[in-house]
Motif scaffolding. Structure first.
Motif, PDB file in Angstrom:
ATOM      1  N   ALA A  57       0.523  -0.762   0.212  1.00  0.00           N
ATOM      2  CA  ALA A  57      -0.132  -0.120   0.040  1.00  0.00           C
ATOM      3  C   ALA A  57       1.009   1.201   0.424  1.00  0.00           C
ATOM      4  CB  ALA A  57      -0.832  -0.001   1.088  1.00  0.00           C
ATOM      5  N   ARG A  58       2.283   1.195   0.724  1.00  0.00           N
ATOM      6  CA  ARG A  58       2.721   2.418   0.671  1.00  0.00           C
ATOM      7  C   ARG A  58       3.503   2.406  -0.447  1.00  0.00           C
ATOM      8  NH1 ARG A  58       3.799  -0.458   5.899  1.00  0.00           N
ATOM      9  NH2 ARG A  58       5.589  -0.928   4.885  1.00  0.00           N
ATOM     10  N   LYS A  59       3.786   1.702  -1.072  1.00  0.00           N
ATOM     11  CA  LYS A  59       4.902   1.705  -2.839  1.00  0.00           C
ATOM     12  C   LYS A  59       4.076   2.150  -2.994  1.00  0.00           C
ATOM     13  CE  LYS A  59       6.194  -1.609  -6.077  1.00  0.00           C
ATOM     14  NZ  LYS A  59       6.331  -2.569  -6.215  1.00  0.00           N
ATOM     15  N   HIS A  60       2.793   2.289  -3.335  1.00  0.00           N
ATOM     16  CA  HIS A  60       1.378   2.616  -4.590  1.00  0.00           C
ATOM     17  C   HIS A  60       0.585   3.875  -3.568  1.00  0.00           C
ATOM     18  CE1 HIS A  60       1.981  -0.586  -6.894  1.00  0.00           C
ATOM     19  NE2 HIS A  60       2.478  -1.433  -6.455  1.00  0.00           N
ATOM     20  N   THR A  61       1.296   4.668  -2.961  1.00  0.00           N
ATOM     21  CA  THR A  61       0.479   5.389  -2.001  1.00  0.00           C
ATOM     22  C   THR A  61      -1.159   5.496  -2.273  1.00  0.00           C
ATOM     23  OG1 THR A  61       0.479   6.786  -3.978  1.00  0.00           O
ATOM     24  CG2 THR A  61       2.479   7.273  -2.810  1.00  0.00           C
ATOM     25  N   LEU A  62      -0.959   4.474  -0.921  1.00  0.00           N
ATOM     26  CA  LEU A  62      -2.562   4.411  -1.077  1.00  0.00           C
ATOM     27  C   LEU A  62      -2.998   3.432   0.474  1.00  0.00           C
ATOM     28  CD1 LEU A  62      -3.628   1.048  -3.577  1.00  0.00           C
ATOM     29  CD2 LEU A  62      -4.037   3.586  -3.857  1.00  0.00           C
ATOM     30  N   CYS A  63      -3.763   4.262   1.488  1.00  0.00           N
ATOM     31  CA  CYS A  63      -4.239   4.322   2.168  1.00  0.00           C
ATOM     32  C   CYS A  63      -5.030   2.378   2.642  1.00  0.00           C
ATOM     33  CB  CYS A  63      -4.754   5.134   3.135  1.00  0.00           C
ATOM     34  SG  CYS A  63      -7.145   5.264   2.584  1.00  0.00           S
ATOM     35  N   THR A  64      -5.212   2.645   4.244  1.00  0.00           N
ATOM     36  CA  THR A  64      -5.675   0.928   4.141  1.00  0.00           C
ATOM     37  C   THR A  64      -6.447   1.242   5.118  1.00  0.00           C
ATOM     38  OG1 THR A  64      -3.914   0.244   5.919  1.00  0.00           O
ATOM     39  CG2 THR A  64      -4.166  -0.692   3.316  1.00  0.00           C
ATOM     40  N   ILE A  65      -7.794   0.729   5.731  1.00  0.00           N
ATOM     41  CA  ILE A  65      -8.116   0.567   6.710  1.00  0.00           C
ATOM     42  C   ILE A  65      -8.651  -1.549   6.362  1.00  0.00           C
ATOM     43  CG2 ILE A  65     -11.141   0.609   7.171  1.00  0.00           C
ATOM     44  CD1 ILE A  65      -9.654   3.004   6.697  1.00  0.00           C
ATOM     45  N   GLY A  66      -8.613  -1.934   8.057  1.00  0.00           N
ATOM     46  CA  GLY A  66      -8.794  -2.604   8.184  1.00  0.00           C
ATOM     47  C   GLY A  66      -9.830  -3.492   8.364  1.00  0.00           C
ATOM     48  N   TYR A  67      -9.651  -5.312   8.194  1.00  0.00           N
ATOM     49  CA  TYR A  67     -11.583  -6.205   8.575  1.00  0.00           C
ATOM     50  C   TYR A  67     -10.841  -6.794   9.768  1.00  0.00           C
ATOM     51  CZ  TYR A  67     -14.241  -9.600   7.053  1.00  0.00           C
ATOM     52  OH  TYR A  67     -15.494 -10.230   7.339  1.00  0.00           O
ATOM     53  N   ILE A  68     -11.637  -7.064  10.706  1.00  0.00           N
ATOM     54  CA  ILE A  68     -11.967  -8.027  11.546  1.00  0.00           C
ATOM     55  C   ILE A  68     -13.410  -8.482  11.468  1.00  0.00           C
ATOM     56  CG2 ILE A  68     -11.949  -8.635  13.946  1.00  0.00           C
ATOM     57  CD1 ILE A  68      -9.835  -6.640  14.172  1.00  0.00           C
ATOM     58  N   SER A  69     -12.800 -10.091  10.964  1.00  0.00           N
ATOM     59  CA  SER A  69     -14.830 -11.007  11.438  1.00  0.00           C
ATOM     60  C   SER A  69     -13.940 -11.728  12.849  1.00  0.00           C
ATOM     61  CB  SER A  69     -14.987 -11.615   9.954  1.00  0.00           C
ATOM     62  OG  SER A  69     -16.089 -12.211  10.334  1.00  0.00           O
ATOM     63  N   SER A  70     -14.971 -11.752  13.623  1.00  0.00           N
ATOM     64  CA  SER A  70     -14.189 -12.792  14.948  1.00  0.00           C
ATOM     65  C   SER A  70     -15.592 -12.295  15.769  1.00  0.00           C
ATOM     66  CB  SER A  70     -13.505 -11.959  15.497  1.00  0.00           C
ATOM     67  OG  SER A  70     -13.233 -12.747  16.832  1.00  0.00           O
ATOM     68  N   ALA A  71     -15.564 -13.242  16.713  1.00  0.00           N
ATOM     69  CA  ALA A  71     -16.524 -13.224  17.809  1.00  0.00           C
ATOM     70  C   ALA A  71     -16.171 -14.297  18.589  1.00  0.00           C
ATOM     71  CB  ALA A  71     -17.872 -14.742  17.672  1.00  0.00           C
ATOM     72  N   LYS A  72     -14.583 -14.083  19.425  1.00  0.00           N
ATOM     73  CA  LYS A  72     -13.556 -14.323  19.762  1.00  0.00           C
ATOM     74  C   LYS A  72     -13.263 -13.110  20.624  1.00  0.00           C
ATOM     75  CE  LYS A  72     -13.615 -19.201  17.987  1.00  0.00           C
ATOM     76  NZ  LYS A  72     -12.498 -20.169  17.500  1.00  0.00           N
ATOM     77  N   PRO A  73     -13.597 -12.725  22.097  1.00  0.00           N
ATOM     78  CA  PRO A  73     -13.019 -11.667  21.767  1.00  0.00           C
ATOM     79  C   PRO A  73     -11.313 -12.150  22.420  1.00  0.00           C
ATOM     80  CG  PRO A  73     -14.887 -11.638  23.349  1.00  0.00           C
ATOM     81  CD  PRO A  73     -14.662 -13.270  22.444  1.00  0.00           C
ATOM     82  N   GLY A  74     -10.740 -13.381  22.431  1.00  0.00           N
ATOM     83  CA  GLY A  74      -9.479 -13.398  23.257  1.00  0.00           C
ATOM     84  C   GLY A  74      -8.377 -13.345  21.400  1.00  0.00           C
ATOM     85  N   ASP A  75      -9.617 -13.201  20.494  1.00  0.00           N
ATOM     86  CA  ASP A  75      -8.630 -12.540  19.343  1.00  0.00           C
ATOM     87  C   ASP A  75      -8.151 -11.381  19.177  1.00  0.00           C
ATOM     88  OD1 ASP A  75      -8.033 -15.712  19.239  1.00  0.00           O
ATOM     89  OD2 ASP A  75      -9.591 -15.747  17.551  1.00  0.00           O
ATOM     90  N   PHE A  76      -9.002 -10.474  19.526  1.00  0.00           N
ATOM     91  CA  PHE A  76      -9.127  -8.875  19.547  1.00  0.00           C
ATOM     92  C   PHE A  76      -7.949  -8.661  19.508  1.00  0.00           C
ATOM     93  CE2 PHE A  76     -13.957  -9.375  21.045  1.00  0.00           C
ATOM     94  CZ  PHE A  76     -14.255  -9.515  19.893  1.00  0.00           C
ATOM     95  N   ARG A  77      -7.411  -8.977  20.477  1.00  0.00           N
ATOM     96  CA  ARG A  77      -5.715  -7.660  20.725  1.00  0.00           C
ATOM     97  C   ARG A  77      -4.768  -8.579  19.303  1.00  0.00           C
ATOM     98  NH1 ARG A  77      -2.040  -4.427  24.117  1.00  0.00           N
ATOM     99  NH2 ARG A  77      -4.542  -4.730  25.180  1.00  0.00           N
ATOM    100  N   ARG A  78      -4.715  -9.269  18.977  1.00  0.00           N
ATOM    101  CA  ARG A  78      -4.022 -10.239  18.007  1.00  0.00           C
ATOM    102  C   ARG A  78      -4.278  -9.589  16.655  1.00  0.00           C
ATOM    103  NH1 ARG A  78      -4.603 -14.100  14.768  1.00  0.00           N
ATOM    104  NH2 ARG A  78      -7.037 -14.814  15.743  1.00  0.00           N
ATOM    105  N   LEU A  79      -6.392  -9.467  16.382  1.00  0.00           N
ATOM    106  CA  LEU A  79      -6.340  -9.252  14.919  1.00  0.00           C
ATOM    107  C   LEU A  79      -6.081  -8.041  14.768  1.00  0.00           C
ATOM    108  CD1 LEU A  79      -9.029 -11.430  14.899  1.00  0.00           C
ATOM    109  CD2 LEU A  79      -7.874 -12.240  13.796  1.00  0.00           C
ATOM    110  N   ILE A  80      -6.203  -6.582  15.777  1.00  0.00           N
ATOM    111  CA  ILE A  80      -5.856  -6.079  15.623  1.00  0.00           C
ATOM    112  C   ILE A  80      -4.700  -5.415  15.452  1.00  0.00           C
ATOM    113  CG2 ILE A  80      -6.714  -3.221  17.284  1.00  0.00           C
ATOM    114  CD1 ILE A  80      -8.374  -4.464  18.377  1.00  0.00           C
ATOM    115  N   GLY A  81      -3.604  -6.241  16.036  1.00  0.00           N
ATOM    116  CA  GLY A  81      -2.763  -5.721  15.731  1.00  0.00           C
ATOM    117  C   GLY A  81      -2.696  -6.246  14.661  1.00  0.00           C
ATOM    118  N   ASN A  82      -2.796  -7.079  13.640  1.00  0.00           N
ATOM    119  CA  ASN A  82      -2.299  -7.998  12.106  1.00  0.00           C
ATOM    120  C   ASN A  82      -2.213  -6.437  11.832  1.00  0.00           C
ATOM    121  OD1 ASN A  82      -1.436 -10.431  13.457  1.00  0.00           O
ATOM    122  ND2 ASN A  82      -3.479 -11.372  12.453  1.00  0.00           N
ATOM    123  N   ASN A  83      -3.602  -5.667  12.006  1.00  0.00           N
ATOM    124  CA  ASN A  83      -4.200  -4.672  10.989  1.00  0.00           C
ATOM    125  C   ASN A  83      -3.219  -3.053  11.185  1.00  0.00           C
ATOM    126  OD1 ASN A  83      -6.618  -5.690   9.504  1.00  0.00           O
ATOM    127  ND2 ASN A  83      -7.525  -6.195  11.185  1.00  0.00           N
TER     128      ASN A  83
END
Length: 285
Positions: A57-83
């Motif tokens: 995205a940076r190479k092509h000067t594009l911004c990014t919006i992340g995406y999460i699909s989850s019903a597992k609160p224990g995964d939230f921090r990891r998924l947010i970190g990936n984005n």
């Protein structure tokens, strides 16, 4: 953005719109897709991000919006970190399942939004089928529960196509969609997928160099959304608009209908023009 600056529109495509484009047997590489997104005039793209997507995205000067699909609160921090590693400006969240109880959904919304804030990024809860916001009744109940618990409005990604199908709406659609203007005005993310009460997605074009009848019936929703959003004080804010045309793979589009990507490019221009007219009308008042 400066707090007194005019509100800014950012046009974001969903990367899945380019699934199997131009055909399943000749699908473009990821980098070719990003080149096409840039050439089409989009500001960025959205998907479940990672470090490599952020680099491209940076190479092509594009911004990014992340995406999460989850019903597992224990995964939230990891998924947010990936984005965050993918450079996300915000994260769109499809939260829970269709049968997630309202009280549980409120707790999950509080947790993922608070976790995002601690990590320095905003999370928006999408209105979407097969999630905790599957019906408008549940969406507004969750929003009410969130406000009661936090004192804040729930940050929502609005995709009215799901409400329309659930409620079997007929045009004009808007009266049944604007239940709580404050929640629309508070939002930053909007997925503008043309729809009617029977189909979550209708084509933009008609195959004969014109706009489809169904798309023209939907257009007032786009206009009314911007008018409603701009009726509040929005100086210094950004609005992220996605002409979200789903692909054949995934079931949103049909194989005999126009290309999702080609329709998304046309819809991008229509969204931009509608925004400019709505903004000019607001400034002139």
């Amino acid at each position: 953005m400066p707090r007194d600056a005019a509100p800014r529109l950012r046009l974001i495509t969903n990367l899945w719109t380019l699934w199997d484009h131009p055909s399943p047997n000749r699908e473009w590489s990821l980098e070719r897709k990003l080149v096409a997104i840039k050439e089409a005039g989009f500001d960025g793209f959205t998907c479940a991000l990672n470090k490599e997507l952020g680099r491209l995205a940076r190479k092509h000067t594009l911004c990014t919006i992340g995406y999460i699909s989850s019903a597992k609160p224990g995964d939230f921090r990891r998924l947010i970190g990936n984005n965050i590693e993918g450079g996300a400006l915000r994260i769109n969240v499809q939260l829970g399942d269709h049968d997630t109880p309202v009280d549980e959904a409120v707790r999950m919304a509080i947790r993922i939004i608070a976790t995002g804030e601690k990590l320095g990024i905003a999370c928006d809860i999408e209105v979407h089928r097969d999630t905790c916001t599957e019906t408008p009744e549940k969406t507004y109940a969750i929003a009410a529960g969130y406000r009661k618990a936090t004192g804040c409005l729930l940050p929502i990604t609005w995709d009215f196509s799901h409400i329309s199908v659930i409620k079997h709406l007929a045009p004009p659609f808007w009266k049944r969609l604007i239940v709580d203007p404050a929640l629309i005005q508070h939002a930053c993310q909007f997925h503008f997928r043309p729809f009617n009460g029977h189909h979550c997605q209708v084509p933009v074009t008609n195959g004969h160099n014109g706009l489809s009848t169904e798309f023209q019936q939907w257009l007032p929703v786009l206009k009314k959304t911007f008018q409603t959003w701009l009726a509040a004080k929005q100086q210094g804010r950004e609005i992220f608009a996605c002409p979200e045309m789903g692909p054949v793979r995934g079931g949103y589009n049909l194989s005999q209908l126009p290309s999702s990507w080609e329709d998304a490019k046309i819809l991008r221009g229509i969204i931009e023009n509608t925004w400019m007219k709505a903004l000019a009308t607001r400034v002139g008042q």
